[in-house]
Design an enzyme around this catalytic site. Structure first.
Site, PDB file in Angstrom:
ATOM      1  N   ARG A   1      19.116   6.218 -83.507  1.00 57.94           N
ATOM      2  CA  ARG A   1      20.297   5.436 -83.133  1.00 57.94           C
ATOM      3  C   ARG A   1      20.171   4.844 -81.733  1.00 57.94           C
ATOM      4  O   ARG A   1      20.691   3.764 -81.458  1.00 57.94           O
ATOM      5  CB  ARG A   1      21.533   6.338 -83.234  1.00 57.94           C
ATOM      6  CG  ARG A   1      22.850   5.647 -82.949  1.00 57.94           C
ATOM      7  CD  ARG A   1      24.028   6.599 -83.100  1.00 57.94           C
ATOM      8  NE  ARG A   1      24.278   6.956 -84.480  1.00 57.94           N
ATOM      9  CZ  ARG A   1      24.072   8.167 -85.012  1.00 57.94           C
ATOM     10  NH1 ARG A   1      23.573   9.136 -84.290  1.00 57.94           N
ATOM     11  NH2 ARG A   1      24.358   8.400 -86.271  1.00 57.94           N
ATOM     12  N   TYR A   2      19.519   5.549 -80.830  1.00 60.63           N
ATOM     13  CA  TYR A   2      19.368   5.118 -79.441  1.00 60.63           C
ATOM     14  C   TYR A   2      17.892   4.811 -79.164  1.00 60.63           C
ATOM     15  O   TYR A   2      17.013   5.482 -79.704  1.00 60.63           O
ATOM     16  CB  TYR A   2      19.855   6.205 -78.485  1.00 60.63           C
ATOM     17  CG  TYR A   2      21.276   6.662 -78.731  1.00 60.63           C
ATOM     18  CD1 TYR A   2      22.349   5.915 -78.273  1.00 60.63           C
ATOM     19  CD2 TYR A   2      21.535   7.843 -79.429  1.00 60.63           C
ATOM     20  CE1 TYR A   2      23.654   6.334 -78.495  1.00 60.63           C
ATOM     21  CE2 TYR A   2      22.832   8.275 -79.654  1.00 60.63           C
ATOM     22  CZ  TYR A   2      23.896   7.519 -79.189  1.00 60.63           C
ATOM     23  OH  TYR A   2      25.179   7.920 -79.417  1.00 60.63           O
TER      24      TYR A   2
ATOM     25  N   ARG B   1      15.538   7.952 -77.770  1.00 65.25           N
ATOM     26  CA  ARG B   1      15.627   9.281 -78.361  1.00 65.25           C
ATOM     27  C   ARG B   1      15.980   9.160 -79.838  1.00 65.25           C
ATOM     28  O   ARG B   1      16.580   8.178 -80.277  1.00 65.25           O
ATOM     29  CB  ARG B   1      16.652  10.145 -77.637  1.00 65.25           C
ATOM     30  CG  ARG B   1      18.058   9.565 -77.595  1.00 65.25           C
ATOM     31  CD  ARG B   1      18.820  10.126 -76.408  1.00 65.25           C
ATOM     32  NE  ARG B   1      20.198   9.657 -76.320  1.00 65.25           N
ATOM     33  CZ  ARG B   1      20.563   8.504 -75.753  1.00 65.25           C
ATOM     34  NH1 ARG B   1      19.640   7.681 -75.270  1.00 65.25           N
ATOM     35  NH2 ARG B   1      21.832   8.168 -75.688  1.00 65.25           N
TER      36      ARG B   1
ATOM     37  N   CYS C   1      21.699  26.022 -92.912  1.00 68.68           N
ATOM     38  CA  CYS C   1      22.182  26.738 -91.736  1.00 68.68           C
ATOM     39  C   CYS C   1      22.414  28.210 -92.103  1.00 68.68           C
ATOM     40  O   CYS C   1      22.628  28.529 -93.274  1.00 68.68           O
ATOM     41  CB  CYS C   1      23.502  26.150 -91.248  1.00 68.68           C
ATOM     42  SG  CYS C   1      23.423  24.416 -90.736  1.00 68.68           S
TER      43      CYS C   1
ATOM     44  N   CYS D   1      29.949  25.714 -91.025  1.00 71.66           N
ATOM     45  CA  CYS D   1      31.211  25.392 -90.366  1.00 71.66           C
ATOM     46  C   CYS D   1      32.071  24.573 -91.322  1.00 71.66           C
ATOM     47  O   CYS D   1      31.577  23.655 -91.975  1.00 71.66           O
ATOM     48  CB  CYS D   1      30.951  24.604 -89.085  1.00 71.66           C
ATOM     49  SG  CYS D   1      29.847  25.413 -87.915  1.00 71.66           S
TER      50      CYS D   1
ATOM     51  N   CYS E   1      32.034  20.665 -90.462  1.00 75.81           N
ATOM     52  CA  CYS E   1      30.736  20.041 -90.214  1.00 75.81           C
ATOM     53  C   CYS E   1      30.732  18.562 -90.607  1.00 75.81           C
ATOM     54  O   CYS E   1      31.175  18.199 -91.696  1.00 75.81           O
ATOM     55  CB  CYS E   1      29.656  20.786 -90.995  1.00 75.81           C
ATOM     56  SG  CYS E   1      28.002  20.067 -90.834  1.00 75.81           S
TER      57      CYS E   1
ATOM     58  N   ARG F   1      28.131  16.895 -91.298  1.00 77.13           N
ATOM     59  CA  ARG F   1      27.114  16.696 -92.338  1.00 77.13           C
ATOM     60  C   ARG F   1      27.374  17.616 -93.527  1.00 77.13           C
ATOM     61  O   ARG F   1      26.450  17.974 -94.252  1.00 77.13           O
ATOM     62  CB  ARG F   1      25.715  16.936 -91.768  1.00 77.13           C
ATOM     63  CG  ARG F   1      25.282  15.918 -90.732  1.00 77.13           C
ATOM     64  CD  ARG F   1      23.776  15.965 -90.445  1.00 77.13           C
ATOM     65  NE  ARG F   1      23.431  14.970 -89.430  1.00 77.13           N
ATOM     66  CZ  ARG F   1      23.028  15.272 -88.192  1.00 77.13           C
ATOM     67  NH1 ARG F   1      22.885  16.528 -87.827  1.00 77.13           N
ATOM     68  NH2 ARG F   1      22.739  14.307 -87.331  1.00 77.13           N
TER      69      ARG F   1
ATOM     70  N   ASP G   1      35.154  14.737 -85.801  1.00 72.91           N
ATOM     71  CA  ASP G   1      34.699  13.601 -86.600  1.00 72.91           C
ATOM     72  C   ASP G   1      35.528  13.457 -87.876  1.00 72.91           C
ATOM     73  O   ASP G   1      36.180  14.396 -88.326  1.00 72.91           O
ATOM     74  CB  ASP G   1      33.219  13.785 -86.976  1.00 72.91           C
ATOM     75  CG  ASP G   1      32.307  13.729 -85.771  1.00 72.91           C
ATOM     76  OD1 ASP G   1      32.470  12.806 -84.961  1.00 72.91           O
ATOM     77  OD2 ASP G   1      31.436  14.616 -85.639  1.00 72.91           O
TER      78      ASP G   1
ATOM     79  N   ASP H   1      32.343  10.148 -81.225  1.00 72.28           N
ATOM     80  CA  ASP H   1      31.235   9.507 -81.928  1.00 72.28           C
ATOM     81  C   ASP H   1      31.860   8.423 -82.806  1.00 72.28           C
ATOM     82  O   ASP H   1      32.569   8.720 -83.780  1.00 72.28           O
ATOM     83  CB  ASP H   1      30.487  10.532 -82.788  1.00 72.28           C
ATOM     84  CG  ASP H   1      28.993  10.289 -82.797  1.00 72.28           C
ATOM     85  OD1 ASP H   1      28.613   9.104 -82.807  1.00 72.28           O
ATOM     86  OD2 ASP H   1      28.219  11.261 -82.789  1.00 72.28           O
TER      87      ASP H   1
ATOM     88  N   LYS I   1      28.032   7.598 -79.234  1.00 72.73           N
ATOM     89  CA  LYS I   1      29.056   8.370 -78.526  1.00 72.73           C
ATOM     90  C   LYS I   1      29.515   7.622 -77.283  1.00 72.73           C
ATOM     91  O   LYS I   1      28.713   6.995 -76.589  1.00 72.73           O
ATOM     92  CB  LYS I   1      28.501   9.728 -78.090  1.00 72.73           C
ATOM     93  CG  LYS I   1      28.115  10.667 -79.211  1.00 72.73           C
ATOM     94  CD  LYS I   1      27.632  11.996 -78.630  1.00 72.73           C
ATOM     95  CE  LYS I   1      27.091  12.887 -79.735  1.00 72.73           C
ATOM     96  NZ  LYS I   1      25.818  12.356 -80.298  1.00 72.73           N
TER      97      LYS I   1
END
Length: 367
Positions: free
Chosen positions: A105-106, A109, A118, A122, A125, A127, A286, A323, A330
């Protein structure tokens, strides 16, 4: 029953108790879910993965609907309420995925996501539609293609291991990935996003720590949302990383009912600094599917950030960020303290206590 048979049975019971809980029925049996809600919670689990590790179970107060650990990890019927603005891909990973396992995206990075599993899941989450048992792990060929993408893009200065949680990988596999990244000359920084030190701290072994160390500078970004997550075992895991020379940052999600008050976040951020972890981001929730009950308003978040600015040391201050949906990145959304410039070139600036001042001051001592 003989003594040896009894001890063997008790040992088996203890092993069962220390397993990650993945089934709604097991949550009910352990008093972590209401038996009357079992049917609706089974429907939640059909869509969104459920898992809670023994270390997290130890932190939950059974029967307390406001428990901050339970709210984060135990399924809720509220997850079936889908709002029109919610999205399967709320932060826009997909439009920035040129190669499987890469989100770029950037310019300088990118994310490398070797695994979509995981230790625990959560309930908020972003995702949540992509992670869970049966989710894809990059094959050897897919990982090679992802690394080749990094090699071709010489502007990439930092690789961020994400997922899923990359620290769920066996240390030997993790070491293979970190060595491959270290061999790319233009990559100078490896960042690892994880919840393992609080979810499953026993995974932070000497072998795993060694897998993270290498020619490339490594940073760990620890996701933690409530001071109660910082158990004695979590503290030991954090110390193993920091003592090995790996710097730690933290990121926290602002969650209604969990940490949406300044006192809770103040306690969390102070304790993180004591543990040698620098608070980095405070994320606005989000627009992930079925997570509306967790989201605060931006105004409430800004009010909390304003209080933290007044009460906390600068080294304990994270940046409150949003975001932007659609993959636009962000941006900081904290409160503003600076008014517009007037015709005389001066502005009104507000101090942390809420008092207003003119800048530059009138009638200064300059000659």
């Amino acid at each position: 029953m003989g003594a040896s048979a009894y001890e063997s049975e008790r040992a088996e019971e203890r092993r069962e108790e220390r397993k990650t809980v993945r089934q709604v029925g097991d949550l009910v049996d352990r008093g972590l879910a209401d038996r009357s809600e079992r049917e609706v919670l089974e429907r939640v689990a059909e869509r969104f993965s459920v898992a809670i590790t023994p270390d997290l179970v130890d932190l939950v107060t059974p029967g307390d609907p406001a428990d901050p650990i339970g709210l984060q990890f135990l399924p809720s019927k509220r997850e079936l309420r889908i709002l029109p603005e919610e999205r399967v891909d709320p932060i826009g990973d997909d439009p920035h995925t040129p190669v499987k396992g890469i989100t770029h995206r950037y310019p300088d990075r990118l994310l490398l996501k070797p695994v979509h599993v995981c230790p625990a899941y959560c309930r908020f989450c972003f995702r949540r539609e992509k992670v869970g048992p049966g989710s894809e792990v990059l094959s050897s060929d897919e990982l090679a293609a992802a690394l080749a993408y990094v090699r071709r893009h010489e502007q990439v200065w930092e690789v961020i291991l994400s997922g899923g949680d990359p620290l769920i990988l066996p240390p030997r596999k993790l070491a293979e990935i970190t060595r491959a990244i270290a061999a790319i000359d233009h990559v100078k920084v490896l960042r690892v996003h994880t919840r393992v030190p609080v979810m499953d701290p026993g995974r932070i072994t000497a072998e795993l720590v060694e897998a993270l160390r290498g020619r490339t500078t490594a940073w760990i970004v620890l996701h933690t949302n409530h001071p109660r997550e910082l158990s004695p075992r979590a503290r030991e895991a954090i110390a193993r990383l920091v003592d090995a020379g790996i710097p730690l940052l933290s990121q926290t999600v602002l969650l209604r009912g969990v940490n949406d008050d300044a006192k809770t976040l103040e306690a969390l951020f102070r304790e993180l600094v004591v543990l040698r972890v620098k608070p980095y981001y405070l994320h606005h929730g989000d627009l992930a599917v079925g997570t509306g009950h967790f989201r605060t308003s931006i105004e409430d978040g800004q009010a909390i950030a304003r209080t933290l600015r007044r009460e906390l040391s600068g080294i304990a201050q994270p940046t409150y960020v949003l975001d932007i949906p659609g993959g636009y990145g962000k941006v900081p959304i904290g409160p503003s303290y600076l008014g517009p410039e007037g015709e005389d070139g001066r502005r009104v600036v507000e101090d942390p206590a809420g008092r207003e001042h003119v800048y530059p001051p009138r009638g200064g001592d300059g000659r």
